[in-house]
Design an enzyme around this catalytic site. Structure first.
Site, PDB file in Angstrom:
ATOM      1  N   TYR A  32     -14.576  -6.522  20.165  1.00 13.08           N
ATOM      2  CA  TYR A  32     -14.509  -7.584  21.168  1.00 13.08           C
ATOM      3  C   TYR A  32     -15.480  -7.425  22.334  1.00 13.08           C
ATOM      4  CZ  TYR A  32     -10.219  -8.556  18.637  1.00 13.08           C
ATOM      5  OH  TYR A  32      -9.313  -8.835  17.653  1.00 13.08           O
ATOM      6  N   HIS A 109     -11.961 -18.014  17.337  1.00 13.12           N
ATOM      7  CA  HIS A 109     -11.748 -16.567  17.212  1.00 13.12           C
ATOM      8  C   HIS A 109     -13.029 -15.850  17.616  1.00 13.12           C
ATOM      9  CE1 HIS A 109      -8.024 -17.314  15.111  1.00 13.12           C
ATOM     10  NE2 HIS A 109      -8.680 -18.195  14.375  1.00 13.12           N
TER      11      HIS A 109
END
Length: 154
Positions: A32, A109
């Protein structure tokens, strides 16, 4: 004055973020990155201001709260962008709430869910999404705003 402000805002979009996204920048940085959800929100608000979008940006770790946010969208927003995170794969309740909406829905996402664990390959909410953006990192948020703007301008 207030009326002219409202008239200049073309679109009213909400971005809803699901569980654990409040820990972006701290958790699983290899997946991330180092950017926090607050940083993403700031970037989205800058984009929104430049593009005549009134933007709400919210996050919850609680499934029922996300369902309430979605239900509250019914008559308030022209589009919804949702990163349901882990609930993407498990929440029939979020799917059912999204089914009620008569506005465009973009599923978002940060990672490519199809390059991850098998259980992440199935998205319940894809069935009601107008479109899906995944795998482009945090830049996906701006991509989703741009896509929503294009959908709404048609």
């Amino acid at each position: 004055n207030y009326l002219s402000y409202i008239e200049t805002m073309k679109y009213k979009i909400i971005v809803i973020n699901g569980p654990n996204l409040n820990l972006l920048g701290e958790r699983e940085k290899e997946k991330y990155g180092n950017v926090s959800l607050k940083n993403i929100e700031e970037d989205c608000l800058k984009y929104a201001k430049k593009n005549d979008i009134e933007l709400s940006f919210l996050q919850s770790n609680v499934e029922g709260e996300i369902v309430n946010l979605i239900q509250d969208c019914r008559n308030k927003y022209s589009g919804i962008i949702i990163n349901a995170a882990g609930y993407t794969h498990t929440s029939v309740s979020i799917l059912d709430a999204l089914k009620v909406l008569k506005i465009p829905i973009i599923e978002l996402h940060i990672t490519n869910i199809y390059n991850r664990e098998d259980f992440r390959h199935k998205s319940l909410i894809s069935k009601v999404a107008t479109g899906i953006i995944c795998g482009f990192g945090v830049k996906g948020y701006i991509m989703a705003l741009e896509a929503m703007k294009n959908i709404l301008s048609k």
